[in-house]
Structures are given as structure tokens and as C-alpha cells.
Design an enzyme around this catalytic site. Sequence first.
Site, short mmCIF file in Angstrom:
data_model
loop_
_atom_site.label_atom_id
_atom_site.label_comp_id
_atom_site.label_asym_id
_atom_site.label_seq_id
_atom_site.Cartn_x
_atom_site.Cartn_y
_atom_site.Cartn_z
N GLU A 113 -15.36 5.25 8.67
CA GLU A 113 -14.37 4.19 9.13
C GLU A 113 -15.56 3.24 10.03
O GLU A 113 -15.40 2.24 9.34
CB GLU A 113 -13.78 4.51 9.76
CG GLU A 113 -12.42 5.76 9.35
CD GLU A 113 -11.46 5.08 8.67
OE1 GLU A 113 -11.54 3.78 8.07
OE2 GLU A 113 -10.73 5.46 7.68
N ARG A 160 -15.75 -0.11 8.27
CA ARG A 160 -15.61 -1.39 9.27
C ARG A 160 -16.56 -2.32 9.78
O ARG A 160 -17.08 -3.85 10.33
CB ARG A 160 -14.31 -0.56 9.69
CG ARG A 160 -13.42 -0.26 8.99
CD ARG A 160 -11.85 0.14 9.36
NE ARG A 160 -11.34 0.76 8.81
CZ ARG A 160 -10.16 1.61 9.06
NH1 ARG A 160 -8.80 0.47 10.30
NH2 ARG A 160 -9.57 2.56 8.70
N ASP A 214 -10.67 8.36 -3.47
CA ASP A 214 -10.37 7.31 -3.57
C ASP A 214 -12.16 6.34 -4.17
O ASP A 214 -12.18 5.72 -5.11
CB ASP A 214 -9.54 5.83 -3.23
CG ASP A 214 -9.54 6.07 -1.07
OD1 ASP A 214 -10.35 7.30 -1.76
OD2 ASP A 214 -8.79 5.83 -0.61
N GLU A 232 -4.61 -2.33 -1.21
CA GLU A 232 -5.08 -2.09 -2.06
C GLU A 232 -4.18 -2.69 -2.79
O GLU A 232 -5.06 -3.02 -4.72
CB GLU A 232 -5.15 -0.64 -2.47
CG GLU A 232 -5.75 0.88 -1.82
CD GLU A 232 -5.34 0.57 -0.34
OE1 GLU A 232 -4.32 0.12 -0.16
OE2 GLU A 232 -5.88 0.84 0.86
C1 DMJ Z 1 -9.69 1.04 4.42
O1 DMJ Z 1 -9.71 1.35 5.63
C2 DMJ Z 1 -10.09 1.04 3.43
O2 DMJ Z 1 -9.34 0.24 2.25
C3 DMJ Z 1 -10.11 2.22 2.65
O3 DMJ Z 1 -10.71 2.17 1.65
C4 DMJ Z 1 -9.05 2.94 2.46
N1 DMJ Z 1 -8.73 2.81 3.51
C5 DMJ Z 1 -8.03 1.32 4.40
C6 DMJ Z 1 -6.66 0.49 3.26
O4 DMJ Z 1 -5.91 1.29 3.37
#
Ligand code: DMJ
Length: 706
Positions: A209, A213, A355, A539
Site C-alpha cells: 500500500e 500510494r 488482482d 475498478e
Molecule cells: C487501490 O488501492 C488499488 O487500485 C489497488 O490495486 C486495489 N485496491 C484499491 C482500490 O480499490
Amino acid sequence: MSTYGLPNGAASQWESSGRARFHHNDTEGFGEKVTNMFTGGRKDSLPMYKDKPYNYSGPGGRRHLPPWARKKRTLGGVLAVLALLSWWFGVLSPLSWISSKSSGEASKTQSKGWFGGKEVVNWDERAERVKDAFKISWAGYEKYGWGYDEYHPVTHTGKQMTPQGLGWIIVDALDTMMLMNMTTELTHARQWVHSNLTYDQDHDVNTFETTIRMLGGLLSAHYLSVGFPGKFAPVQDDISDDIYVEKAADLADRLLSAYETQSGVPLASVNLHTYKGIPSHADAGASSTAEATSLQLEMKYLAKLTGESHYWEKAERVMRAVDDNQPADGLVPIFIYADRGTFRGDNIRFGSRGDSYYEYLIKQYLQTSQEEPVYQAMWNESMVGMKKHLITYSSPNNFTVLAERPNGLNKDLEAKMDHLVCFLPGTLALATTGGLPLSQVQKRPNWGEQQEEDMELARELTKTCMGMYHTESGLAPEIAHFNIHDPPLIYNDFKPKEKPKSPESFVKCKNTACTEKEEIGQDDYIFKPADKHNLQRPETVESLFYMWRITGDEIYRQWGWEMFQAFIKWTAVEDGEGFSSVSDVTKLPPPMRDNMESFWMAETLKYFYLLFSPNDLLPLNDVVFNTEAHPFPRFQMGKLFTTGWERKADRKEETPPLNDGDGHFKIQTIKVTHTVQQEVVAPETATATREVAEAAEAVVTQEVVA
Ligand code: DMJ
């Protein structure tokens, strides 16, 4: 220190990325509402780090207020929301002068209305509405939560995730402000980054994260400010141009300690001050596969900018460790042990923890200008695996479903789709076309049936994801469970032109004059009580953005507009000063969760804005977006970098047989269509297993998931 330059080979791409319509500085309006703009970060709380405030229900939400306050606030809130909505949709419309000024003919398009009528749409104006939503979100945060990592827009409170805060919301939003040309707000944010942001804090943070981010946010802020001088919200101050990349390098050095494992697979967390990697406290210490494999775009771009190859090598080594496991059909279990580098369990999915492994395969290939074919090969394998094992169809309407195999490829299919899965259709279109318009790539000699099929799959999956928004509120839940055919229909069992298709539209006319209509698809899925929340996730709009840019089909913009209106209508907080995630999309109004995720401003609003903006704003073939929607340039590897690994020579090319060795739970796929198959699962085993799966799932939905 000299300014970090543009990556070799990227200059010409940047020159091509024009954005003629954004010239003015944005100084008026919402900024003036902010009363405490330069008060600095408050440091009064030291909560435990949480990589996502997933289950926050908040102290003193609406229902916890004393009755007198509730009444007063409700009246004020109703008036504020009425004013906001009427202003928004043009009844009072203090913004109508903006639309009348900005409605250049070029931005107007004639779209087919929902029932075939023609509708003139001014997309520039809609992009401005998104910018307004961003301004409201930012102004509320600036006023009530400035400097905090979490922001609760109902109670106007904030929280830090580390003693001095990580800049979670500010850093994540920098590049959106740049794209929206919000100079005033950006000046304030930049000042905060310069004066307040330090990563030298004795606290654990989540490796992934923090990478996607914070590192991602700083790097894209560097890209947009240094790569396009004077173009995106140019700020006049005394702060060095290198501010973002210097902070990024410092943070990356701290994060790299997570990679000090025997296999090179990073640990789940890291202490930023002690430079110590920390294994996950759950899952027997295993890291999430998606988390371990979605750090490469960031580290590689940083390596390119700084010329420091160790960032590259550490990140790349992870990919080798994963691939050395030779995952069957390119599909990876969602946990991996950092010490041994081996997978934990057999749970296969494109939702949480799976994912962005897939996303970063194709994006690594694109980032380095297609010079690293290994990642394209891995992506291609995983797409073959997805079609063979995971793509099925809902009943009765044949929506295409990207399902899961929670117990491995030989075991039962679970037709569950996390909202997180909805990144895939857009990414599939990106992979198929390289980000170029479909009309252009279709003329190329290497375009064929396979590519057409993949685009069709992308279209169908996008429609399914959009279908998840056809709820009472128009907002999607976190997870949907689909009813599927019994036995499941599997994508690969149908010839290309014979694959099941969903209905043309989400509504059908009940009479010839079409005065009565009925929604289609409601029987195809259910939402479980624990999954009905909406976290303002990006998404689906992310996929709409890719699908619009690539296909040029305006339906994706129209769907985006519908979705955006639902967000505005139901996630605006009572006082109109922000937007919050909600806890039940099937209730009207959906109850507020009192949390604004940082990805609301970093991703969701950015993708809406890009969807409605002209296509030359960040052309898809110039950039790659990281998984947090932070754009990085595509570049050439040059002399300094190379793919430092090869796939194992003894790779098993075969795919596993579809049985589990002891007879039950064999998945029977059917050939072509509609042949009735016999039940192959002993009913009592099936029920027992379903119960266990549901119990496990109840636990899973309580967890913090990426
Ligand atoms: C975000 O932090 C990123 O897109 C991550 O890959 C998946 N989760 C969140 C958004 O849903």
C-alpha cells in the site's frame, strides 16, 4: 542535487502529449471556503496502522449524535444536499456560466440516448463536474482533516496511521490536482510535502500500500511536474523540482528492507525507521501474491530516474521467484511465503490478493516499451488459464463472469466477483491493443480472430461490472455472487462466435410503445449482507476509461456518467462538504460509513475525469498507470537496465487434468452448448463444502483487503 531528468527515449512521447484546453490557473472558488489552510498537521492520535480503513464505522456517526444536534444537522444537511444537487444538475446552477463558456462544439457529441433518441452531450462540461466533486472532497479534507491519513467526512475527524502521518491522502491526490490544473490546492499540498512529510518514523507500514500510494504518488507527481514543465498546475514557489523524487528515493530505500528475504519475495510490512521487514501477522506469515508482485512499476521507474539499478533488481527478482513456481496455466495462488518463495494454498482469483499480479505483468511489458517479452508471455499464459478455468456465464442472462477457484484449479468454481476484479476488462483491452485505438490496430497484419475475441471478452466483462451497479442506489456492492448454469458453462468450451452473450441492454421494454420497462439481470446475482458496502472503488470506471479510449464507443462514457451521478447523489455527506463510502447500496439512502478512501481522489475521480476529458490528456500509448492510477511514462531500458532473469528451462507446458485425484468435485465443463450434464458432486459433500466455504468467506469479508 541536479534535477532528475526524463527517462531516455521518452521525450518524444511527452512532446506528443498535448493538453491544449487546460491553460488557466484555478484560483477561485472552493479554496476560499477553507479557513485553516496553513495550520499544519495535527498530531493528537496514534492509532494502529491499518493499510485500509476497511471496517471503520467511526465514532459519532449520524446515528450517534444527540437528538437536538441530529435535528439541526439534518435540516442543515438536507438544505445543503438539496442545494448541492440542484446546483449540480443545473436547477440553481451557479456553475451554468462555466458550462456556457466552456461548451466548445468540438467537445459536444451526439450520443444515442438510452432508448435510441439522440442526445447532445458536452463532455468537457461533465469533466468539469468531476473536477467540482474533487474540489468539494479536497476542500472538506483541507478544512477538517488536513494532514491526516484517514478522513471521516461525516464527523469531520481524521486519524494518523503513523505518529506523524504518511501523507496518505495528500500524496495520493497530487497528480489528480495536477491533471485538473488546481494550482491553489497543489501549492498547499506541495508546501505540506516539503515541510511536514517525513518517512523516518518508527512504525510498521504495509509494503504494498505504501509503495502504490505514496511511492507511486510521488513518482507521478514528479513525472507530471518535471516531464511537462509549465503544463499541469504549474506552481511558483521556492521548493526544488526534485522534492517529489527525493522523498520517493528516501521512502523506497526504507521499503527495500522488506525484500531482504531468502527468496527475494517482500515481506508484508516494514518498519520505516529501523529498516526492518516484518512478515504478515496472519496467513502463517505469507505475503499476499498481488501485494508482492505489484511494486515493480514503481521501483523500475525510480531506478530509471535515479540510475540506481538496485531498485530494479530487487523488484524484478520477485517476478522470477513467483515464476519459478511454474504456476499452472499462469494462474497464481493468492499467498506466497517470503522465505521460501513458494505459494501457500490453492486459492486462485482475480479479486483481492490476486488482482494486480496480472495487471503488473502486462504493464511491466508496456512500461519498458515492449522490450521485456517475458512479462507478455506470463500475461498471455494467465489469460489462457483464465479462459480455461475461470470465465463462466450467469443464469438466466448469460453475463460473462470472472469466477474463482478457491480450492485450486481441479476443484469447484465459485461464481463470486469482487468489485476489485473489474480492473480486468480494461486491462485486457489495453493488453490487446497496447493502448492504441481499436480502429488503428485492427488494420495491422498481426490483428486477427484472437484479438477480436479478446476485445469481445473485454466488452462482455465490462458489461457485467456495469451490471453490478444496477442496484437501488446505482452503486455497486463490494462483492456479487452470480447464479451460474449447472454445470457451469466455461468460456473455452465454446467456439469463438458461439460464446454465450448477455442481453444488448440492461433494460427491456414491456410493451411495444416501450412505456413500461423492466431491468434485466437482477436474477443473475445476489449480494450477501456483509458485502453490500461501496468503498468508492475505482475498478469499473477504470475499465470504462480504457474501453472508451480504445473502442471509441460512447456507451462507456454514458455508463460512466450514470455511475458518477449515483456517486454524487448517494455518497455526498449531509453538509455537502465531502463524499463518504456507504455501507449498503441496496438501501435508500445508503447509510454512510464516514470514511473517504484516499483512492476516491487518487483513482475514482481521476478516471472519471479522464473518461470525460479529451483523449489527448495522457494518451494511453505514452503512459502506464500504476495500480493506484498514478501515471508513469513508458521508457526504453537503455544500457543501464536489462531483464536479469529467464524462465526455467524445464517449464511444464501441460495443464493439469480437471480432476482432483480422489473422484469428487471434478468440474465437468460442457462442450458447446446446452447439453444437460449429470450432477457429478455428491450432494452431501457439496453442501458441507459450501458451508465451510461460506464460513470462510464471512471471515474473509471482515479482513482488510487490497
Ligand atoms: C487501490 O488501492 C488499488 O487500485 C489497488 O490495486 C486495489 N485496491 C484499491 C482500490 O480499490
